[in-house]
Structure formats: C-alpha cells, structure tokens
Motif scaffolding. Structure first.
Motif, PDB file in Angstrom:
ATOM      1  N   THR A  90       5.644   5.918   1.377  1.00 40.54           N
ATOM      2  CA  THR A  90       5.746   4.931   2.457  1.00 40.54           C
ATOM      3  C   THR A  90       4.989   3.688   1.996  1.00 40.54           C
ATOM      4  OG1 THR A  90       3.765   5.821   3.559  1.00 40.54           O
ATOM      5  CG2 THR A  90       5.903   6.671   4.258  1.00 40.54           C
ATOM      6  N   ARG A  91       5.584   2.541   2.245  1.00 41.00           N
ATOM      7  CA  ARG A  91       5.016   1.293   1.720  1.00 41.00           C
ATOM      8  C   ARG A  91       4.647   0.364   2.875  1.00 41.00           C
ATOM      9  NH1 ARG A  91       9.350   2.665  -1.738  1.00 41.00           N
ATOM     10  NH2 ARG A  91      10.822   1.483  -0.452  1.00 41.00           N
ATOM     11  N   GLN A  92       3.359   0.017   2.929  1.00 38.53           N
ATOM     12  CA  GLN A  92       2.862  -0.896   3.966  1.00 38.53           C
ATOM     13  C   GLN A  92       2.558  -2.253   3.341  1.00 38.53           C
ATOM     14  OE1 GLN A  92      -0.588   0.465   6.117  1.00 38.53           O
ATOM     15  NE2 GLN A  92      -0.919  -1.495   7.139  1.00 38.53           N
ATOM     16  N   VAL A 148       0.859  -1.177   0.000  1.00 36.39           N
ATOM     17  CA  VAL A 148       0.000   0.000   0.000  1.00 36.39           C
ATOM     18  C   VAL A 148       0.901   1.235   0.000  1.00 36.39           C
ATOM     19  CG1 VAL A 148      -1.750   1.293   1.278  1.00 36.39           C
ATOM     20  CG2 VAL A 148      -1.831  -1.213   1.225  1.00 36.39           C
ATOM     21  N   LEU A 149       0.744   2.083  -1.019  1.00 36.00           N
ATOM     22  CA  LEU A 149       1.624   3.236  -1.203  1.00 36.00           C
ATOM     23  C   LEU A 149       0.944   4.521  -0.728  1.00 36.00           C
ATOM     24  CD1 LEU A 149       2.998   2.393  -4.769  1.00 36.00           C
ATOM     25  CD2 LEU A 149       3.839   1.625  -2.538  1.00 36.00           C
ATOM     26  N   VAL A 150       1.657   5.270   0.115  1.00 39.68           N
ATOM     27  CA  VAL A 150       1.124   6.521   0.669  1.00 39.68           C
ATOM     28  C   VAL A 150       2.185   7.604   0.500  1.00 39.68           C
ATOM     29  CG1 VAL A 150       0.252   7.686   2.725  1.00 39.68           C
ATOM     30  CG2 VAL A 150      -0.275   5.273   2.351  1.00 39.68           C
ATOM     31  N   LEU A 151       1.778   8.762  -0.012  1.00 39.57           N
ATOM     32  CA  LEU A 151       2.693   9.885  -0.196  1.00 39.57           C
ATOM     33  C   LEU A 151       2.257  11.037   0.694  1.00 39.57           C
ATOM     34  CD1 LEU A 151       5.080  11.175  -1.698  1.00 39.57           C
ATOM     35  CD2 LEU A 151       3.437  11.940  -3.445  1.00 39.57           C
ATOM     36  N   PHE A 152       3.028  11.283   1.751  1.00 40.04           N
ATOM     37  CA  PHE A 152       2.753  12.367   2.684  1.00 40.04           C
ATOM     38  C   PHE A 152       1.298  12.365   3.160  1.00 40.04           C
ATOM     39  CE2 PHE A 152       6.156  14.276  -0.118  1.00 40.04           C
ATOM     40  CZ  PHE A 152       7.186  14.021   0.781  1.00 40.04           C
ATOM     41  N   GLY A 153       0.808  11.193   3.537  1.00 39.21           N
ATOM     42  CA  GLY A 153      -0.549  11.066   4.074  1.00 39.21           C
ATOM     43  C   GLY A 153      -1.624  10.842   3.041  1.00 39.21           C
ATOM     44  N   ALA A 154      -1.303  10.863   1.770  1.00 36.64           N
ATOM     45  CA  ALA A 154      -2.299  10.667   0.711  1.00 36.64           C
ATOM     46  C   ALA A 154      -2.140   9.267   0.126  1.00 36.64           C
ATOM     47  CB  ALA A 154      -2.142  11.723  -0.376  1.00 36.64           C
ATOM     48  N   GLY A 204      -2.318   4.238  -3.982  1.00 38.62           N
ATOM     49  CA  GLY A 204      -2.710   3.002  -4.645  1.00 38.62           C
ATOM     50  C   GLY A 204      -2.064   1.789  -3.988  1.00 38.62           C
ATOM     51  N   THR A 205      -2.447   0.632  -4.504  1.00 40.14           N
ATOM     52  CA  THR A 205      -1.941  -0.640  -3.986  1.00 40.14           C
ATOM     53  C   THR A 205      -1.337  -1.444  -5.126  1.00 40.14           C
ATOM     54  OG1 THR A 205      -3.625  -0.707  -2.254  1.00 40.14           O
ATOM     55  CG2 THR A 205      -2.559  -2.793  -2.820  1.00 40.14           C
ATOM     56  N   VAL A 206      -0.170  -1.996  -4.872  1.00 37.31           N
ATOM     57  CA  VAL A 206       0.489  -2.863  -5.855  1.00 37.31           C
ATOM     58  C   VAL A 206       0.209  -4.300  -5.476  1.00 37.31           C
ATOM     59  CG1 VAL A 206       2.665  -3.503  -6.943  1.00 37.31           C
ATOM     60  CG2 VAL A 206       2.300  -1.145  -6.160  1.00 37.31           C
ATOM     61  N   ARG A 207      -0.525  -5.029  -6.338  1.00 34.00           N
ATOM     62  CA  ARG A 207      -0.840  -6.439  -6.099  1.00 34.00           C
ATOM     63  C   ARG A 207       0.017  -7.372  -6.959  1.00 34.00           C
ATOM     64  NH1 ARG A 207      -5.803  -8.470  -3.950  1.00 34.00           N
ATOM     65  NH2 ARG A 207      -6.988  -6.894  -2.812  1.00 34.00           N
ATOM     66  N   ASP A 208       0.564  -6.850  -8.070  1.00 40.28           N
ATOM     67  CA  ASP A 208       1.393  -7.689  -8.935  1.00 40.28           C
ATOM     68  C   ASP A 208       2.693  -8.028  -8.208  1.00 40.28           C
ATOM     69  OD1 ASP A 208      -0.522  -7.457 -10.901  1.00 40.28           O
ATOM     70  OD2 ASP A 208       0.434  -5.695 -11.811  1.00 40.28           O
ATOM     71  N   ASN A 209       3.104  -9.270  -8.334  1.00 40.92           N
ATOM     72  CA  ASN A 209       4.358  -9.646  -7.684  1.00 40.92           C
ATOM     73  C   ASN A 209       5.538  -9.405  -8.629  1.00 40.92           C
ATOM     74  OD1 ASN A 209       3.024 -12.129  -8.952  1.00 40.92           O
ATOM     75  ND2 ASN A 209       5.134 -12.825  -8.749  1.00 40.92           N
ATOM     76  N   GLY A 210       6.665  -9.043  -8.052  1.00 38.83           N
ATOM     77  CA  GLY A 210       7.854  -8.774  -8.851  1.00 38.83           C
ATOM     78  C   GLY A 210       8.728  -7.705  -8.220  1.00 38.83           C
ATOM     79  N   PHE A 211       9.655  -7.184  -9.050  1.00 42.13           N
ATOM     80  CA  PHE A 211      10.627  -6.173  -8.628  1.00 42.13           C
ATOM     81  C   PHE A 211      10.232  -4.844  -9.253  1.00 42.13           C
ATOM     82  CE2 PHE A 211      15.052  -4.345  -9.330  1.00 42.13           C
ATOM     83  CZ  PHE A 211      15.178  -3.899  -8.021  1.00 42.13           C
ATOM     84  N   PHE A 212       9.976  -3.821  -8.388  1.00 43.26           N
ATOM     85  CA  PHE A 212       9.428  -2.554  -8.874  1.00 43.26           C
ATOM     86  C   PHE A 212      10.212  -1.373  -8.313  1.00 43.26           C
ATOM     87  CE2 PHE A 212       5.843  -5.558  -8.619  1.00 43.26           C
ATOM     88  CZ  PHE A 212       5.429  -5.566  -9.936  1.00 43.26           C
ATOM     89  N   TRP A 213       9.906  -0.218  -8.929  1.00 43.79           N
ATOM     90  CA  TRP A 213      10.441   1.051  -8.428  1.00 43.79           C
ATOM     91  C   TRP A 213       9.315   2.069  -8.431  1.00 43.79           C
ATOM     92  CZ3 TRP A 213      10.861   6.154  -9.795  1.00 43.79           C
ATOM     93  CH2 TRP A 213      11.771   6.928  -9.048  1.00 43.79           C
ATOM     94  N   ALA A 214       9.252   2.845  -7.354  1.00 41.80           N
ATOM     95  CA  ALA A 214       8.245   3.896  -7.254  1.00 41.80           C
ATOM     96  C   ALA A 214       8.865   5.102  -6.570  1.00 41.80           C
ATOM     97  CB  ALA A 214       7.035   3.392  -6.465  1.00 41.80           C
ATOM     98  N   ASN A 215       8.098   6.154  -6.503  1.00 36.48           N
ATOM     99  CA  ASN A 215       8.553   7.393  -5.862  1.00 36.48           C
ATOM    100  C   ASN A 215       9.232   7.060  -4.530  1.00 36.48           C
ATOM    101  OD1 ASN A 215       8.723   9.877  -4.466  1.00 36.48           O
ATOM    102  ND2 ASN A 215       6.968  10.686  -5.607  1.00 36.48           N
ATOM    103  N   PRO A 216      10.477   7.474  -4.332  1.00 36.39           N
ATOM    104  CA  PRO A 216      11.196   7.129  -3.096  1.00 36.39           C
ATOM    105  C   PRO A 216      10.592   7.745  -1.840  1.00 36.39           C
ATOM    106  CG  PRO A 216      12.455   8.695  -4.407  1.00 36.39           C
ATOM    107  CD  PRO A 216      11.330   8.233  -5.278  1.00 36.39           C
ATOM    108  N   PHE A 217       9.727   8.736  -2.001  1.00 33.90           N
ATOM    109  CA  PHE A 217       9.087   9.351  -0.840  1.00 33.90           C
ATOM    110  C   PHE A 217       7.810   8.612  -0.425  1.00 33.90           C
ATOM    111  CE2 PHE A 217      11.548  12.817  -2.756  1.00 33.90           C
ATOM    112  CZ  PHE A 217      12.307  13.221  -1.666  1.00 33.90           C
TER     113      PHE A 217
END
Length: 284
Positions: A86-88, A62-68, A71-84
């Motif tokens: 937070t990933r739950q 679950v991806l959150v950017l400064f409290g917002a 989206g959620t990543v359900r696909d399995n694998g190796f990814f890159w996203a905004n470094p800021f």
C-alpha cells in the motif's frame, strides 16, 4: 520509535518492458497453440500493473506491506514495487500556514488577538504517517496551542508591568525565536521541520482596544508635556541669566516670580500667546 528508511525500488521502465514481453508471449501462445492455458497470464499482468507508481518532485511514497513499514521512496520518477504494497503519498514541499486570529490573555490578563504565520515541511515521513493520525491537523492544533502558551508568557506591553524588559509588542525578534522553538519541539513528534514561525497579527481585543488606545495617547501626551516643561524651564533660566548679565533690568523676588509665571504660561500653553501692551509702569 522507528525512523524513516529510504529505499530505491525497481525502475518502472524495466518492468514495463517485461510487461509487454509477457503480453506478446501470451498472444503468440494463444494464436499458435490455440491453448486457453495462456489466459492464466492475465492475473500476472494485472499484478504487474498494480506495481507501477510515479513519485513527483518534492513528493514521496510510504510503502507498507500487510501492516509492516517497508520504507519510503523519495526519488522522483517511474518505479515498480511489490503490487501488494500500500502506498501513501506524503508531500515534501514547504507549506505555509496562516493560523486564525485567536483571542488569548497575555501574562497580565489583558485579552489580545494574535495569529502566527508558519512555514513547515515534512522531514520524517515515517513519523508523519504513523506517529500521528493526521499530521496536517496536528500542525494546526499544536501551532494554536503554542501561540496560546506564548501569549500567556509575555505581557502585551509594559504599561502595567514596568519591570518587563521583553514584551510581545517590543521584543518581536526574541518572541518569534521563542515561538519557533516552542512549535519545533511540539511538531518534532510528527516528523515536521519548522522553517520559520513568526507572529503575523497582534492587537488588543476589540472590547478593550478603545480604552487601551486612550491610555497610550495619554502616556504620549504626558511624555510630550514633560518634554515641553523641561525645555521651558531651561529657556526661562537662560532668559533670566541673560537679563541679569546685561543689566537690562533688576528683578526683586516678586517681579522674578511674575516673569517666570508669564514665560511658563507662554511657552507651555497650547495656544499662541496674545500680547498685551502695558501703557503704564511695571508697578502700575
């Protein structure tokens, strides 16, 4: 109320290639130009490293950017996203929950011991992550509450409530279905899908178990005695009709009553009858 939004982030392998290109460029620039300005690439490289993450099978991020919520990543694998971001991590695997045995009162007030076996999984990661504080604890508490409510809605058996057609002991299919519906309704707020819910243990509480066992035994003994008496009466009727039909002996009312009494004692007794040989006459 929001729901889960599925997103597909950038492939981690593409950004890994970019990462190595920047490293090579930085080293080459420092060696060729001997300029310390290329050291400024280091914070950029650190940010790129922070953006890498892995999603295992049957898992999600679950991806959150400064409290917002982004989206959620359900696909399995190796990814890159905004470094800021937070990933739950939230597991999407089916989980088995065997609740503790709790003491509750049934519909008519008898204390009973009961527990439930629940199979569940997360279906909406947004609700699980943000609509409740701790979705695993929420499952435990709400399941316990549902079991208590269910136990109070039905009698354990119909000994004290002869009109009850559905009891916890005899109506397991219907009771389990009602339990599953109750838990499903309670856990929907946390985005939990109930795959199966059933009663795993059901018994009277220890303080009344002995008394209830005696009562069940008494009911069984009475039912068995009733069946024995019904059969004995039929056998006596057949015996008297056969004796009268074959003219073996004629009975007056006293003799008939005596014979019926003797036959009922023999047929309904707990012990084998001991034969007595009469050396005189029947009237002696």
């Amino acid at each position: 109320m929001k729901n889960e939004i599925q997103i597909k982030p950038t492939s981690g392998y593409v950004m890994l290639l970019v990462f190595f290109i920047l490293i090579v460029g930085m080293i080459t620039g420092i060696v060729l130009t001997e300029s310390p300005e290329f050291v400024l690439f280091i914070p950029i490289l650190i940010l790129i490293i922070r953006g890498f993450f892995i999603v295992n099978p049957n898992s999600s991020k679950v991806l959150v950017l400064f409290g917002a919520y982004k989206g959620t990543v359900r696909d399995n694998g190796f990814f890159w996203a905004n470094p800021f971001y937070t990933r739950q991590k939230i597991s999407l695997r089916a989980r088995n929950f065997d609740s503790e045995r709790v003491k509750v009162n049934d519909k008519i007030g008898n204390p009973i011991m009961i527990n439930v076996i629940l199979v569940w999984q997360v279906s909406d990661t947004y609700k699980s992550a943000f609509d409740v504080d701790n979705y695993e604890e929420f499952v435990r508490v709400q399941t316990d509450a549902a079991v208590r409510k269910l136990a109070g809605s039905y009698p354990y058996d119909n000994f004290d409530d002869a009109q009850a057609e559905l009891t916890l002991r005899s109506g397991m299919d219907e009771v389990n279905e009602a339990l599953e519906n109750e838990i499903t309704e309670r856990l929907a707020i946390a985005g939990i899908k109930v795959m199966e819910a059933r009663i795993g243990y059901l018994a009277y509480a220890p303080e009344i178990a002995s008394a209830m066992l005696k009562r069940q035994q008494a009911v069984a003994i009475v039912a068995a005695r009733k069946k024995i008496v019904e059969g004995a009466v039929g056998m006596v009727e057949d015996a008297l009709e056969q004796l009268a039909k074959d003219n073996i002996i004629e009975f007056d009312d006293d003799k008939k009553a005596s014979m019926v009494s003797n036959l009922m004692v023999v047929l309904c007794g707990d012990k084998e009858a001991i034969p007595v040989v009469n050396a005189g006459t029947l009237n002696a």
